[in-house]
Motif scaffolding. Structure first.
Motif, short mmCIF file in Angstrom:
data_model
loop_
_atom_site.label_atom_id
_atom_site.label_comp_id
_atom_site.label_asym_id
_atom_site.label_seq_id
_atom_site.Cartn_x
_atom_site.Cartn_y
_atom_site.Cartn_z
N ILE A 1 -34.89 -23.91 27.59
CA ILE A 1 -35.26 -22.55 27.21
C ILE A 1 -36.76 -22.43 26.96
CG2 ILE A 1 -34.87 -22.74 24.69
CD1 ILE A 1 -33.56 -19.88 24.97
N GLU A 2 -37.40 -23.51 26.46
CA GLU A 2 -38.86 -23.46 26.28
C GLU A 2 -39.56 -23.37 27.63
OE1 GLU A 2 -40.56 -26.34 23.65
OE2 GLU A 2 -38.96 -26.11 22.18
N ALA A 3 -38.98 -23.98 28.65
CA ALA A 3 -39.56 -23.90 29.99
C ALA A 3 -39.47 -22.49 30.56
CB ALA A 3 -38.86 -24.88 30.92
N ARG A 4 -38.59 -21.68 30.00
CA ARG A 4 -38.41 -20.30 30.46
C ARG A 4 -39.23 -19.30 29.63
NH1 ARG A 4 -34.75 -18.74 33.99
NH2 ARG A 4 -33.59 -20.37 35.07
N LEU A 5 -40.02 -19.79 28.73
CA LEU A 5 -40.85 -18.91 27.91
C LEU A 5 -42.02 -18.37 28.74
CD1 LEU A 5 -41.11 -17.85 25.00
CD2 LEU A 5 -42.57 -19.82 24.51
N LEU A 6 -42.07 -17.06 28.88
CA LEU A 6 -43.11 -16.41 29.67
C LEU A 6 -44.28 -15.92 28.82
CD1 LEU A 6 -40.77 -14.19 31.88
CD2 LEU A 6 -41.91 -16.30 32.61
N TYR A 7 -43.99 -15.57 27.56
CA TYR A 7 -45.03 -15.01 26.69
C TYR A 7 -44.65 -15.29 25.23
CZ TYR A 7 -48.01 -11.66 24.27
OH TYR A 7 -48.93 -11.09 23.43
N ARG A 8 -45.68 -15.55 24.43
CA ARG A 8 -45.45 -15.83 23.01
C ARG A 8 -46.65 -15.36 22.20
NH1 ARG A 8 -45.46 -22.03 20.70
NH2 ARG A 8 -45.93 -21.55 18.53
N ASP A 9 -46.41 -14.58 21.15
CA ASP A 9 -47.43 -14.31 20.13
C ASP A 9 -46.73 -14.25 18.78
OD1 ASP A 9 -46.36 -11.73 19.78
OD2 ASP A 9 -47.92 -10.74 20.95
N GLY A 10 -47.39 -13.73 17.77
CA GLY A 10 -46.81 -13.75 16.44
C GLY A 10 -45.65 -12.79 16.24
N LEU A 11 -45.48 -11.84 17.17
CA LEU A 11 -44.44 -10.83 17.02
C LEU A 11 -43.31 -10.96 18.03
CD1 LEU A 11 -46.61 -7.61 16.45
CD2 LEU A 11 -45.56 -9.09 14.73
N VAL A 12 -43.65 -11.31 19.24
CA VAL A 12 -42.68 -11.21 20.32
C VAL A 12 -42.68 -12.46 21.20
CG1 VAL A 12 -44.33 -10.04 21.83
CG2 VAL A 12 -41.90 -9.73 22.23
N LEU A 13 -41.52 -12.77 21.74
CA LEU A 13 -41.36 -13.75 22.80
C LEU A 13 -40.75 -13.03 23.99
CD1 LEU A 13 -39.58 -16.65 20.84
CD2 LEU A 13 -42.04 -16.38 21.20
N VAL A 14 -41.15 -13.41 25.18
CA VAL A 14 -40.47 -12.92 26.39
C VAL A 14 -40.03 -14.15 27.18
CG1 VAL A 14 -40.64 -11.57 28.51
CG2 VAL A 14 -41.87 -10.82 26.46
N ILE A 15 -38.75 -14.20 27.47
CA ILE A 15 -38.21 -15.34 28.21
C ILE A 15 -37.68 -14.87 29.56
CG2 ILE A 15 -37.66 -16.68 26.16
CD1 ILE A 15 -34.78 -15.86 26.45
#
Length: 234
Positions: A9-23
């Motif tokens: 699932i970490e390999a599918r992480l497209l975006y990360r900041d303090g508020l949102v993740l997009v996978i």
């Protein structure tokens, strides 16, 4: 389908900041766990893997919206309660720009256009919920654009302006261009024998913070879709 491991699932992480993740959600895996006290659980869900996405926070992220089990692509998660409330508000108000790619049977009547057909629940047939065009139902609006024609199929860019259940699938079927591999709204030529559902959540544009540029995220097409698209245009 089994739950994703931490590495998967970490390999599918497209975006990360303090508020949102997009996978990048894989096709074939439902996003939600069955409700407590409901029917006996069947198989894994994407939520089973959210504990791997805490990244130092005390609680796992939570879903801000949903994708159908067989749809792949961009899925946004709120990292904590305040962030989830903000994301949920944006999706509820249709302020998030959602772009999908679909491989559909046939060709739409125009190169680009808008489908405005209200949707309501259809009579249940089996466990899967079904929707139908219904003049007394909820407003549903979808924009589409033809990207390419591929041996009797259409590669479409689709933008739902409302967020109804199965909206894209019902609207494209009503247009005469059912999504390839759709077991609910396709026909004998576009059913499960043609493989996975060819519908992919390609991109999200999220106006998350007022006065700042929106978050823009794209998900690459999954192998079952990419292999059928012109390589030069992906």
């Amino acid at each position: 389908m089994r739950a994703l491991t931490a590495a998967e699932i970490e390999a599918r992480l497209l975006y990360r900041d303090g508020l949102v993740l997009v996978i990048d959600k894989p096709a074939g895996l439902p996003v939600h766990r069955p409700p407590r006290g409901g029917a006996k659980r069947r198989g894994a869900s994407l939520e089973d893997s959210f504990a791997h996405l805490r990244f130092g926070l005390p609680r796992p992220p939570a879903l801000a919206h949903r994708l159908d089990r067989d749809t792949s692509g961009c899925l946004a998660l709120g990292r904590h309660r305040k962030a989830l409330a903000r994301l949920s508000e944006l999706f509820r108000e249709n302020a998030v720009e959602k772009t999908y790619w679909a491989l559909a049977a046939g060709r739409p009547p125009e190169v680009e256009g808008r489908i405005e057909l209200a949707l309501g629940k259809a009579e249940e047939r089996g466990a899967a919920p079904r929707m139908q065009v219904d003049a007394t139902g909820l407003k549903a609006v979808t924009d589409y654009r033809l990207l390419a024609e591929l041996d009797g199929l259409s590669w479409l860019e689709v933008k739902p302006l409302t967020g109804r259940t199965h909206q894209i699938r019902v609207h494209l079927a009503a247009l005469g261009c059912p999504v390839l591999g759709d077991p609910l709204y396709g026909d004998k030529a576009t059913g499960p024998k043609d493989g996975p559902l060819q519908l992919h959540a390609r991109a999200l544009v999220i106006p998350l913070r007022k006065g700042k540029p929106p978050v823009r995220v794209e998900a690459p097409p999954p192998p079952h879709l990419a292999e059928r698209l012109p390589a030069a245009k992906r």
